[in-house]
Design a protein around this motif. Sequence first.
Motif, PDB file in Angstrom:
ATOM      1  N   LYS A   1       0.741  -0.884  -0.013  1.00 49.69           N
ATOM      2  CA  LYS A   1       0.008   0.188  -0.243  1.00 49.69           C
ATOM      3  C   LYS A   1       0.706   1.442   0.247  1.00 49.69           C
ATOM      4  CE  LYS A   1      -0.313   0.371   5.395  1.00 49.69           C
ATOM      5  NZ  LYS A   1      -1.206   0.491   6.251  1.00 49.69           N
ATOM      6  N   ILE A   2       0.044   2.256   0.350  1.00 46.10           N
ATOM      7  CA  ILE A   2       0.715   3.702  -0.067  1.00 46.10           C
ATOM      8  C   ILE A   2       0.488   4.541   0.344  1.00 46.10           C
ATOM      9  CG2 ILE A   2       1.642   5.761  -2.194  1.00 46.10           C
ATOM     10  CD1 ILE A   2       3.217   3.477  -2.441  1.00 46.10           C
ATOM     11  N   THR A   3       1.279   4.790   2.020  1.00 49.94           N
ATOM     12  CA  THR A   3       1.260   5.822   2.141  1.00 49.94           C
ATOM     13  C   THR A   3       1.545   7.925   1.799  1.00 49.94           C
ATOM     14  OG1 THR A   3       3.189   6.125   4.228  1.00 49.94           O
ATOM     15  CG2 THR A   3       1.247   4.272   4.568  1.00 49.94           C
ATOM     16  N   ARG A   4       2.556   7.866   1.367  1.00 45.83           N
ATOM     17  CA  ARG A   4       2.821   9.105   0.868  1.00 45.83           C
ATOM     18  C   ARG A   4       2.173   9.210  -0.434  1.00 45.83           C
ATOM     19  NH1 ARG A   4       8.194  11.297   2.167  1.00 45.83           N
ATOM     20  NH2 ARG A   4       6.646  13.232   1.455  1.00 45.83           N
ATOM     21  N   THR A   5       1.195   9.155  -0.401  1.00 44.61           N
ATOM     22  CA  THR A   5      -0.197  10.139  -0.866  1.00 44.61           C
ATOM     23  C   THR A   5       0.417  11.254  -1.686  1.00 44.61           C
ATOM     24  OG1 THR A   5      -1.146  10.822  -0.148  1.00 44.61           O
ATOM     25  CG2 THR A   5      -1.592   8.149  -0.309  1.00 44.61           C
ATOM     26  N   ASP A   6       0.941  11.840  -0.944  1.00 46.22           N
ATOM     27  CA  ASP A   6       1.175  13.407  -1.775  1.00 46.22           C
ATOM     28  C   ASP A   6       2.473  13.130  -2.654  1.00 46.22           C
ATOM     29  OD1 ASP A   6       3.024  12.451   0.445  1.00 46.22           O
ATOM     30  OD2 ASP A   6       4.568  13.949   0.718  1.00 46.22           O
ATOM     31  N   LEU A   7       3.631  12.370  -2.481  1.00 46.51           N
ATOM     32  CA  LEU A   7       4.487  11.650  -3.472  1.00 46.51           C
ATOM     33  C   LEU A   7       3.957  11.293  -4.817  1.00 46.51           C
ATOM     34  CD1 LEU A   7       7.307  10.024  -1.238  1.00 46.51           C
ATOM     35  CD2 LEU A   7       7.107  13.359  -2.343  1.00 46.51           C
ATOM     36  N   GLU A   8       3.202  10.421  -4.162  1.00 45.28           N
ATOM     37  CA  GLU A   8       2.259   9.388  -5.325  1.00 45.28           C
ATOM     38  C   GLU A   8       1.277  11.094  -6.367  1.00 45.28           C
ATOM     39  OE1 GLU A   8      -0.001   5.615  -5.258  1.00 45.28           O
ATOM     40  OE2 GLU A   8      -1.217   7.011  -4.827  1.00 45.28           O
ATOM     41  N   LYS A   9       0.762  11.542  -6.029  1.00 40.89           N
ATOM     42  CA  LYS A   9      -0.226  12.677  -5.702  1.00 40.89           C
ATOM     43  C   LYS A   9       1.083  13.397  -7.952  1.00 40.89           C
ATOM     44  CE  LYS A   9      -2.726  16.838  -5.344  1.00 40.89           C
ATOM     45  NZ  LYS A   9      -2.270  17.828  -6.688  1.00 40.89           N
ATOM     46  N   ARG A  10       2.012  13.766  -6.693  1.00 37.47           N
ATOM     47  CA  ARG A  10       3.479  14.193  -7.480  1.00 37.47           C
ATOM     48  C   ARG A  10       3.708  13.967  -8.865  1.00 37.47           C
ATOM     49  NH1 ARG A  10       9.390  15.127  -5.054  1.00 37.47           N
ATOM     50  NH2 ARG A  10       8.472  16.083  -2.913  1.00 37.47           N
ATOM     51  N   VAL A  11       3.669  12.240  -8.360  1.00 32.52           N
ATOM     52  CA  VAL A  11       4.567  11.707  -9.534  1.00 32.52           C
ATOM     53  C   VAL A  11       3.741  11.521 -10.918  1.00 32.52           C
ATOM     54  CG1 VAL A  11       5.570   9.875 -10.626  1.00 32.52           C
ATOM     55  CG2 VAL A  11       6.601  10.698  -8.257  1.00 32.52           C
ATOM     56  N   LEU A  12       2.306  11.154 -11.019  1.00 34.64           N
ATOM     57  CA  LEU A  12       1.456  10.921 -11.228  1.00 34.64           C
ATOM     58  C   LEU A  12       1.121  12.249 -11.717  1.00 34.64           C
ATOM     59  CD1 LEU A  12      -1.243   8.677  -9.833  1.00 34.64           C
ATOM     60  CD2 LEU A  12       0.277   8.130 -11.348  1.00 34.64           C
ATOM     61  N   GLU A  13       1.042  13.525 -11.829  1.00 38.47           N
ATOM     62  CA  GLU A  13       0.220  14.637 -11.961  1.00 38.47           C
ATOM     63  C   GLU A  13       2.409  15.068 -13.074  1.00 38.47           C
ATOM     64  OE1 GLU A  13      -1.063  16.962  -8.743  1.00 38.47           O
ATOM     65  OE2 GLU A  13      -2.663  16.224  -8.883  1.00 38.47           O
ATOM     66  N   LYS A  14       3.132  14.598 -12.682  1.00 37.08           N
ATOM     67  CA  LYS A  14       4.334  15.081 -13.517  1.00 37.08           C
ATOM     68  C   LYS A  14       4.161  14.601 -15.216  1.00 37.08           C
ATOM     69  CE  LYS A  14       8.313  17.199 -13.365  1.00 37.08           C
ATOM     70  NZ  LYS A  14       8.008  18.843 -13.985  1.00 37.08           N
ATOM     71  N   SER A  15       4.363  15.506 -15.478  1.00 40.53           N
ATOM     72  CA  SER A  15       4.298  15.468 -16.949  1.00 40.53           C
ATOM     73  C   SER A  15       5.589  15.768 -17.765  1.00 40.53           C
ATOM     74  CB  SER A  15       3.605  15.644 -17.784  1.00 40.53           C
ATOM     75  OG  SER A  15       2.961  15.443 -19.995  1.00 40.53           O
ATOM     76  N   LEU A  16       6.557  15.408 -18.519  1.00 41.31           N
ATOM     77  CA  LEU A  16       7.489  16.112 -18.928  1.00 41.31           C
ATOM     78  C   LEU A  16       7.549  15.480 -21.305  1.00 41.31           C
ATOM     79  CD1 LEU A  16      10.454  13.884 -17.278  1.00 41.31           C
ATOM     80  CD2 LEU A  16       9.361  16.303 -17.440  1.00 41.31           C
ATOM     81  N   ARG A  17       6.311  15.757 -21.375  1.00 40.64           N
ATOM     82  CA  ARG A  17       6.146  16.192 -22.739  1.00 40.64           C
ATOM     83  C   ARG A  17       6.301  16.937 -23.081  1.00 40.64           C
ATOM     84  NH1 ARG A  17      -0.174  13.815 -23.161  1.00 40.64           N
ATOM     85  NH2 ARG A  17      -0.597  14.953 -21.825  1.00 40.64           N
ATOM     86  N   SER A  18       6.729  18.447 -22.852  1.00 39.89           N
ATOM     87  CA  SER A  18       7.028  19.524 -23.565  1.00 39.89           C
ATOM     88  C   SER A  18       8.495  19.081 -23.633  1.00 39.89           C
ATOM     89  CB  SER A  18       6.069  20.201 -22.110  1.00 39.89           C
ATOM     90  OG  SER A  18       7.229  20.542 -20.949  1.00 39.89           O
ATOM     91  N   GLU A  19       9.183  18.637 -22.507  1.00 32.17           N
ATOM     92  CA  GLU A  19      10.859  18.754 -22.756  1.00 32.17           C
ATOM     93  C   GLU A  19      11.250  17.077 -23.917  1.00 32.17           C
ATOM     94  OE1 GLU A  19      13.919  19.116 -21.433  1.00 32.17           O
ATOM     95  OE2 GLU A  19      11.887  20.914 -20.617  1.00 32.17           O
ATOM     96  N   TYR A  20      10.160  16.331 -23.632  1.00 35.11           N
ATOM     97  CA  TYR A  20      10.429  15.671 -25.311  1.00 35.11           C
ATOM     98  C   TYR A  20      10.177  16.269 -26.979  1.00 35.11           C
ATOM     99  CZ  TYR A  20      10.066  12.232 -20.783  1.00 35.11           C
ATOM    100  OH  TYR A  20      10.793  11.572 -19.589  1.00 35.11           O
ATOM    101  N   ALA A  21       9.258  16.911 -26.812  1.00 42.87           N
ATOM    102  CA  ALA A  21       8.776  17.539 -27.584  1.00 42.87           C
ATOM    103  C   ALA A  21       9.834  18.648 -28.679  1.00 42.87           C
ATOM    104  CB  ALA A  21       7.243  18.609 -27.372  1.00 42.87           C
ATOM    105  N   LYS A  22      11.268  19.136 -27.429  1.00 42.96           N
ATOM    106  CA  LYS A  22      12.116  19.426 -28.352  1.00 42.96           C
ATOM    107  C   LYS A  22      12.891  17.897 -28.417  1.00 42.96           C
ATOM    108  CE  LYS A  22      12.462  22.489 -24.155  1.00 42.96           C
ATOM    109  NZ  LYS A  22      13.285  22.456 -22.884  1.00 42.96           N
ATOM    110  N   LEU A  23      12.831  17.341 -29.096  1.00 43.56           N
ATOM    111  CA  LEU A  23      13.412  16.515 -29.349  1.00 43.56           C
ATOM    112  C   LEU A  23      12.711  15.140 -31.287  1.00 43.56           C
ATOM    113  CD1 LEU A  23      14.635  13.718 -26.946  1.00 43.56           C
ATOM    114  CD2 LEU A  23      16.047  15.251 -27.875  1.00 43.56           C
ATOM    115  N   GLY A  24      12.865  16.094 -31.884  1.00 46.09           N
ATOM    116  CA  GLY A  24      12.438  15.961 -33.137  1.00 46.09           C
ATOM    117  C   GLY A  24      10.959  16.919 -33.465  1.00 46.09           C
ATOM    118  N   GLY A  25      11.200  17.779 -31.991  1.00 47.23           N
ATOM    119  CA  GLY A  25       9.496  18.080 -32.632  1.00 47.23           C
ATOM    120  C   GLY A  25       8.196  17.859 -32.470  1.00 47.23           C
TER     121      GLY A  25
END
Length: 646
Positions: A587-611
């Motif tokens: 189970k997970i008690t650090r739901t704050d960390l879980e929320k942070r990770v799930l909401e983190k998107s790096l798509r804008s960074e990957y958009a720099k690689l090949g448009g």
Amino acid sequence: MRKLLLPSIIIVAASLLLIRIFYLQVINDTFKLKSDNNAIKIKYEYPERGYIYDRNGKLLVANQASYDIMVIPREIKNLDTLELCQLLDITKEDFLEKIAKAKVYSPRLPSVFLPQLNKSEYAAFQEKIRKFEGFYVQKRSLRDYEVDFGANIFGFITQVNDGIIKSNSYYKSGDLIGKQGVEQYYEDILRGVKGVKYFLKDKYNREIGSYKNGKYDTIAVQGEDINLTIDAEIQRYGEQLMINKRGGIVAIEPKTGEILALVTAPSYDPGILVGRQRSKNYTLLYNDSIAKPLYDRGLLAEYPPGSPFKILTGLVALQEGVIDENFTVFCRHGFSYARGRFMRCHCHGGALQLHRGIYESCNAYFGTAYMKTINKYVKPSYAVDVWSSHVKSFGLGQYMGYDLPTGRKGSIPTSKTYKRIYPNGGWRSTAIVSNSIGQGEVLATPIQLANMMATIANKGYYYTPHIIKKIKGEKIDPKFKIKHETTIDKKYFEPIISGLYDVYNLGTARGLKVDGIDICGKTGTAENFARIGGKRVQLEDHSIFVAFAPKDNPKIAIAVMVENGGFGATIAGPIASLMIEKYLRKKITRTDLEKRVLEKSLRSEYAKLGGMPEASTIETTPKDSISKIKDVKTNSAIDSTKKKIN
């Protein structure tokens, strides 16, 4: 006597030849079965592949019935091509192409005309099969995935190609074979053994009975079931945490070398590579040169390991006797050295000894320790080889021998490396000091870093990482029971582990603690360069984290690499903490960390690689193909953003 010798030899040789021919043609006629015999028809019975379970007995991969339409070109007569094409939903061009390919293979032998029909398609064809002479249905078994994760672990099933048929007599046209993952590595165990039946034919090509009353017939033998070392729950959880990110997660049980999780991102639902759309879907995945969903980053991606490598720098320096626990370095947020060498540092500065140097990740401390190791010997080339040998004893810089069909060696430099770089010599420790902090010429894969942490958790030994836990009726490879010892004395691991423990309490990961679990870890940040538009551009750093837990009697060692994720504690560290808690507590008690990770998107960074468009979905499908790939089991578009965490 001499006159009789030659005739005698001829008579004896001829007699032996006649006896052999009589035996083969009259007594033993098995060679008739191996020849292209027009009077004998061969039918194969295909067994089910072995089932695949996780370490806890959860069913991951089963089987489902499938039907291939086979064709014998020479037997096609009075064919209504248009009716057949309409019935099978193919074009006339497709029909002609398939028939031409079948003729190339053999006009007299069966080959696949249309593979992997489902039950409804099969039923529609079976009703009218009498109209289509030369065509018949071959029943086979396809995979039925009980989960929508683990595609990189399982691999997939595909038809054999001409190269496989020529190199392995077991396989015939239309046969299926495992590719990638455990399906490929354990193919001989999972596939089972085909059954064969031989029938006599009359001049009208009709079956008139079994050949030799079934003397040479064999029955199909089902493939063996296997249990993987994977924990399905943390595998699924890891893939969910990596949505909208790229990289790899590898978790290992230190005391056995069993792989608990092997995550690559982006990934895909394994179910899309089953059925008539398999080829089309595979092509979409294969051609995605940006997201590379078929590329297993946990096994293949070679990254600069960054600060986690300082652990080995410290251990080697201790073993070589150039530092001890009380050795002190004064850091002014970096250090200067001869010839203007400078290494930046983010620690709090001041006088540091080994313990604080670890939990504050001081570049100055480990840069100094590394140079003292190299400078211990008169010849830097010899010193580098000594250092390299120590590091390689942890499994880095070499193929690891695990039971998966793909992998990379990484890179641990030796004197040969620097003879190539500096052909005129003259290099010193200052020129290669970047190795000390996991940069320079050092590269490692995530599975190598996870194994490194398992070795540290064990205080100096490891077992070859492996993914097989049990094979029904067989023993696993004994090489996975062999203990590999490092070149570092056990006593030197205690101060290192103490420092890693305080990374969570006092150092760079102090915000990632999980109450009640003593975790030892190390943050890492690796510089990241890419060539865009012909220019070498520095992008957001890779986020790295390695850890094991609990501190005493460790049960899991883990490495997390998130491309373009930034500082190690930003994204890789939280993922490691969550994975550890999920495995140890379910189970997970650090739901704050879980929320942070799930909401983190790096798509804008990957958009720099090949448009890549920022809004494109990269987590489970190729770029721009979310609407094109259908789940063959549910016929609904795959959308991993809808997955929920239980």
